[in-house]
Design an enzyme around this catalytic site. Structure first.
Site, PDB file in Angstrom:
ATOM      1  N   VAL A 118     -23.808  -0.586 -27.055  1.00 51.66           N
ATOM      2  CA  VAL A 118     -22.673   0.327 -26.933  1.00 51.66           C
ATOM      3  C   VAL A 118     -22.917   0.989 -25.576  1.00 51.66           C
ATOM      4  O   VAL A 118     -23.692   1.931 -25.466  1.00 51.66           O
ATOM      5  CB  VAL A 118     -22.610   1.347 -28.085  1.00 51.66           C
ATOM      6  CG1 VAL A 118     -21.468   2.329 -27.878  1.00 51.66           C
ATOM      7  CG2 VAL A 118     -22.464   0.624 -29.429  1.00 51.66           C
ATOM      8  N   PRO A 119     -22.299   0.442 -24.525  1.00 53.14           N
ATOM      9  CA  PRO A 119     -22.740   0.703 -23.152  1.00 53.14           C
ATOM     10  C   PRO A 119     -22.349   2.056 -22.559  1.00 53.14           C
ATOM     11  O   PRO A 119     -21.571   2.149 -21.611  1.00 53.14           O
ATOM     12  CB  PRO A 119     -22.098  -0.444 -22.375  1.00 53.14           C
ATOM     13  CG  PRO A 119     -20.845  -0.734 -23.131  1.00 53.14           C
ATOM     14  CD  PRO A 119     -21.205  -0.524 -24.578  1.00 53.14           C
ATOM     15  N   CYS A 120     -22.951   3.108 -23.071  1.00 50.23           N
ATOM     16  CA  CYS A 120     -22.692   4.443 -22.541  1.00 50.23           C
ATOM     17  C   CYS A 120     -23.199   4.586 -21.109  1.00 50.23           C
ATOM     18  O   CYS A 120     -22.733   5.452 -20.374  1.00 50.23           O
ATOM     19  CB  CYS A 120     -23.296   5.507 -23.453  1.00 50.23           C
ATOM     20  SG  CYS A 120     -25.063   5.330 -23.730  1.00 50.23           S
ATOM     21  N   HIS A 121     -24.110   3.695 -20.693  1.00 47.09           N
ATOM     22  CA  HIS A 121     -24.621   3.759 -19.326  1.00 47.09           C
ATOM     23  C   HIS A 121     -23.537   3.425 -18.299  1.00 47.09           C
ATOM     24  O   HIS A 121     -23.699   3.710 -17.124  1.00 47.09           O
ATOM     25  CB  HIS A 121     -25.832   2.822 -19.156  1.00 47.09           C
ATOM     26  CG  HIS A 121     -25.535   1.380 -19.396  1.00 47.09           C
ATOM     27  ND1 HIS A 121     -25.516   0.840 -20.674  1.00 47.09           N
ATOM     28  CD2 HIS A 121     -25.224   0.366 -18.549  1.00 47.09           C
ATOM     29  CE1 HIS A 121     -25.219  -0.457 -20.592  1.00 47.09           C
ATOM     30  NE2 HIS A 121     -25.030  -0.754 -19.315  1.00 47.09           N
ATOM     31  N   ARG A 122     -22.420   2.867 -18.738  1.00 45.66           N
ATOM     32  CA  ARG A 122     -21.320   2.497 -17.835  1.00 45.66           C
ATOM     33  C   ARG A 122     -20.367   3.655 -17.562  1.00 45.66           C
ATOM     34  O   ARG A 122     -19.377   3.485 -16.867  1.00 45.66           O
ATOM     35  CB  ARG A 122     -20.556   1.303 -18.405  1.00 45.66           C
ATOM     36  CG  ARG A 122     -21.420   0.060 -18.491  1.00 45.66           C
ATOM     37  CD  ARG A 122     -20.687  -1.128 -19.064  1.00 45.66           C
ATOM     38  NE  ARG A 122     -21.645  -2.227 -19.251  1.00 45.66           N
ATOM     39  CZ  ARG A 122     -21.560  -3.128 -20.215  1.00 45.66           C
ATOM     40  NH1 ARG A 122     -20.549  -3.104 -21.063  1.00 45.66           N
ATOM     41  NH2 ARG A 122     -22.482  -4.067 -20.320  1.00 45.66           N
TER      42      ARG A 122
END
Length: 164
Positions: free
Chosen positions: A131-135
Site C-alpha cells: 500500500v504505497p504511502c511512500h509515493r
C-alpha cells in the site's frame, strides 16, 4: 496502534532496506512494517508461520518488488476506520514510478477538505510498500513524513525511478 483483532500468523521478511514483520489473518495480509518504524505494533502474540499462505505470498511480492518486477497481488485484510480504508484503497491505485500529494489523495476519496485527515490515515498505513504511502509527497513535491523514515522513502522512490 491497534492491530487487527483477527491476526493468525506472522513472519519476518528481509529486505534491502531492513527487516520487516508481516502479519496475516485468515482473509489476507493485515500488516507489513519495517523494524523500528513509527506505528509498529511491537511484538505480536501470534505464531511465526512464514509458510502461511498470505505470508508466503507477501514474501514473494516483496522479493519481486525489490527485484524490479511487478509484485503479485496479495489479498489484504486491513483494519481501520472507513475513512482510513478509503485512503489506503486510493494509495493502491498509485502505480510504481508515480507520485501524488496528500491533497490529491483527499480529492480522490471525495473529501477535498480533509487533507490533514488523509495525511494521518496515510501515516497509519499498516502495509508498507504494497500500500504505497511512500509515493505521497508534499504539495510542493517535497519529501514529507514516512513511518519507515525519510531515508527509506527516498530509497523506495529512487528504486521506482522517481527523483527524490
Amino acid at each position: 496502534m491497534t492491530t487487527h483483532p483477527r491476526l493468525v500468523a506472522q513472519a519476518r521478511i528481509a529486505t534491502p532496506l531492513g527487516t520487516m514483520t508481516a502479519a496475516a489473518t485468515d482473509a489476507g495480509l493485515a500488516g507489513l512494517w519495517f523494524d523500528g518504524q513509527a506505528h509498529h505494533p511491537g511484538a505480536l502474540d501470534v505464531p511465526i508461520q512464514p509458510r502461511q499462505r498470505w505470508l508466503a505470498a507477501v514474501a514473494r511480492a516483496v522479493d519481486a518488488y525489490f527485484a524490479g518486477k511487478a509484485a503479485p497481488a496479495v489479498p489484504l485484510d486491513l483494519h481501520g476506520t472507513p475513512f482510513q480504508r478509503a485512503v489506503w484503497q486510493a494509495l493502491q491505485a498509485l502505480p510504481a514510478g508515480s507520485t501524488s500529494t496528500y491533497g490529491e489523495i483527499a480529492q480522490r476519496i471525495g473529501a477535498p477538505a480533509a487533507v490533514r485527515a488523509a495525511g494521518a490515515a496515510i501515516g497509519r498505513n499498516p502495509v508498507s510498500i504494497l500500500v504505497p504511502c511512500h509515493r505521497v509527497l508534499g504539495r510542493d513535491g517535497s519529501l514529507t513524513g514516512y513511518a519507515g523514515g525519510l531515508a527509506r522513502k527516498r530509497a523506495l522512490l529512487r528504486h521506482e525511478g522517481v527523483a527524490a
